[in-house]
Design a protein around this motif. Sequence first.
Motif, PDB file in Angstrom:
ATOM      1  N   SER A   1       0.837  -1.187   0.000  1.00  0.00           N
ATOM      2  CA  SER A   1       0.000   0.000   0.000  1.00  0.00           C
ATOM      3  C   SER A   1       0.880   1.247   0.000  1.00  0.00           C
ATOM      4  O   SER A   1       2.063   1.174  -0.361  1.00  0.00           O
ATOM      5  CB  SER A   1      -0.948  -0.017   1.207  1.00  0.00           C
ATOM      6  N   ASN A   2       0.316   2.367   0.401  1.00  0.00           N
ATOM      7  CA  ASN A   2       1.029   3.638   0.450  1.00  0.00           C
ATOM      8  C   ASN A   2       0.395   4.483   1.552  1.00  0.00           C
ATOM      9  O   ASN A   2      -0.660   4.136   2.070  1.00  0.00           O
ATOM     10  CB  ASN A   2       0.969   4.325  -0.928  1.00  0.00           C
ATOM     11  N   PRO A   3       1.034   5.597   1.926  1.00  0.00           N
ATOM     12  CA  PRO A   3       0.567   6.327   3.127  1.00  0.00           C
ATOM     13  C   PRO A   3      -0.632   7.235   2.904  1.00  0.00           C
ATOM     14  O   PRO A   3      -0.961   8.012   3.792  1.00  0.00           O
ATOM     15  CB  PRO A   3       1.791   7.181   3.514  1.00  0.00           C
ATOM     16  N   SER A   4      -1.320   7.176   1.782  1.00  0.00           N
ATOM     17  CA  SER A   4      -2.458   8.067   1.553  1.00  0.00           C
ATOM     18  C   SER A   4      -3.505   7.920   2.655  1.00  0.00           C
ATOM     19  O   SER A   4      -3.844   6.811   3.064  1.00  0.00           O
ATOM     20  CB  SER A   4      -3.110   7.754   0.201  1.00  0.00           C
ATOM     21  N   THR A   5      -4.023   9.061   3.129  1.00  0.00           N
ATOM     22  CA  THR A   5      -5.063   9.036   4.154  1.00  0.00           C
ATOM     23  C   THR A   5      -6.423   9.460   3.587  1.00  0.00           C
ATOM     24  O   THR A   5      -7.406   9.494   4.323  1.00  0.00           O
ATOM     25  CB  THR A   5      -4.714  10.009   5.305  1.00  0.00           C
TER      26      THR A   5
ATOM     27  N   PRO B   1       7.827  19.958   2.327  1.00  0.00           N
ATOM     28  CA  PRO B   1       7.257  20.205   3.660  1.00  0.00           C
ATOM     29  C   PRO B   1       5.835  20.764   3.528  1.00  0.00           C
ATOM     30  O   PRO B   1       5.573  21.564   2.633  1.00  0.00           O
ATOM     31  CB  PRO B   1       8.193  21.277   4.256  1.00  0.00           C
ATOM     32  N   GLY B   2       4.926  20.306   4.375  1.00  0.00           N
ATOM     33  CA  GLY B   2       3.543  20.799   4.350  1.00  0.00           C
ATOM     34  C   GLY B   2       2.778  20.356   3.127  1.00  0.00           C
ATOM     35  O   GLY B   2       1.827  21.004   2.707  1.00  0.00           O
ATOM     36  N   ALA B   3       3.187  19.247   2.536  1.00  0.00           N
ATOM     37  CA  ALA B   3       2.490  18.742   1.353  1.00  0.00           C
ATOM     38  C   ALA B   3       2.475  17.223   1.413  1.00  0.00           C
ATOM     39  O   ALA B   3       3.274  16.617   2.104  1.00  0.00           O
ATOM     40  CB  ALA B   3       3.183  19.207   0.074  1.00  0.00           C
ATOM     41  N   GLY B   4       1.531  16.635   0.666  1.00  0.00           N
ATOM     42  CA  GLY B   4       1.561  15.191   0.475  1.00  0.00           C
ATOM     43  C   GLY B   4       0.757  14.403   1.482  1.00  0.00           C
ATOM     44  O   GLY B   4      -0.237  14.877   2.009  1.00  0.00           O
ATOM     45  N   PHE B   5       1.206  13.175   1.757  1.00  0.00           N
ATOM     46  CA  PHE B   5       0.432  12.183   2.494  1.00  0.00           C
ATOM     47  C   PHE B   5       0.242  12.547   3.962  1.00  0.00           C
ATOM     48  O   PHE B   5       1.211  12.778   4.686  1.00  0.00           O
ATOM     49  CB  PHE B   5       1.122  10.826   2.427  1.00  0.00           C
ATOM     50  N   GLY B   6      -1.025  12.569   4.398  1.00  0.00           N
ATOM     51  CA  GLY B   6      -1.312  12.658   5.820  1.00  0.00           C
ATOM     52  C   GLY B   6      -1.250  14.069   6.387  1.00  0.00           C
ATOM     53  O   GLY B   6      -1.691  14.302   7.504  1.00  0.00           O
TER      54      GLY B   6
END
Lengths: 232, 232
Positions: B38-42, B189-194
């Motif tokens: 899987s991947n860290p997408s929330t 920083p401040g972007a992306g997963f979670g």
Amino acid sequence: AIVAAVAARFGAGPLAGRKVLLTAGPTREFLDPVRFISNPSTGKMGLALAQAARSLGAEVTVVLGPVGAVVRDGLTVVDVVSADDMAREVLARVESVDAFIATAAVSDWRPETRAPQKVKKGSSPGQESLRLVRTPDVLAEASRKVAGNAKRPVLVGFAAETEKVLEHAREKLERKGLDAIVANDVTAPGAGFGTDTNRVTVLTRTGVQRELNGSKNEVARAILELLLVRRP
Amino acid sequence: AIVAAVAARFGAGPLAGRKVLLTAGPTREFLDPVRFISNPSTGKMGLALAQAARSLGAEVTVVLGPVGAVVRDGLTVVDVVSADDMAREVLARVESVDAFIATAAVSDWRPETRAPQKVKKGSSPGQESLRLVRTPDVLAEASRKVAGNAKRPVLVGFAAETEKVLEHAREKLERKGLDAIVANDVTAPGAGFGTDTNRVTVLTRTGVQRELNGSKNEVARAILELLLVRRP
């Protein structure tokens, strides 16, 4: 609940003065910056045990894999991602505690290498082979580390199985040199990953076998009463 | 917020009467009953877009991969686990919507086989090789499916990248026949997963390039204003 809260606050309760170390949650083993191998553990059972130990008066540290937002009140939480991280944090602490309860669903394998950038789909044909290597067995390594010590912590494992549950659990209990193991058929209804209830069988080195079921909080309390307060 | 809530309730707002389909969250590709890739997408960015579309008056369906508890109010949510599930649910709906926004972090590969029982560590030596095959490209398949239709939905992709972000995004926009793509450096920083904030660049087929940043809710609203309300 009020009695337990007061007990915890003043360091009273049957586990007052005792140090309990737990692991909880899954681990993630990354193959590149955005992809990993993991499992559906949510850390609920481990955190229920941590809160139950706290309410019985213990000083509790949780080495916690990546889970969503959880209640950390009154706990010392060490956040980790991979099995390697978890092993390192546990081995640094296990010799100074009175009990170690390993509830985490640690990945047994990790990718042999971790690519520094996201692996693009176009860079390979439709098939791919991912080379995996074994991760450290956190509980077995912890058990080996404390094996010769004069003051050896109580060692409790969890066995998440999908078949031959008690047989696999008993084998782990022996092989890892544990005091007890909590066996869990994660495919049973109302048990296992992400549920609020659980149905487990506790096996001890001394031959006790005890089935427990209820909410994860109730099961947690019963496990601690059985293994740390009464100590069969 | 009150105006938006009232607008949504009465089907008013600039997207009133429009149907928006989204994907959100990760997918899980199981290799046995307890282990997956899987991947860290929330799902935060996708659900922020879904709520923003709803507040602009749209009728919103989200095909949602496994995430923790999320706010589902006012949304039609279809829960899925794997990329195959997600592709099936999207392809069944994409021809009847006005816009399809693919925010999910779909696994690009899945294990070639899924073992019916938990694979035991002892059954293999320290090394293992996991054979992977490609999963369906949900957005590319959706785009192909609607390509010849008289009433073709607006197609918006997301590109989560770790390097050469705009270059990779532009290539995806072209190759998948999209109207726009939202490019995301998930290592910034401040972007992306979670995270609760995001920093993205929107690229359109017509050559518009626009940087947006702020809370995921703010970025979501700005993306919809740009791509569905104003339509450059």
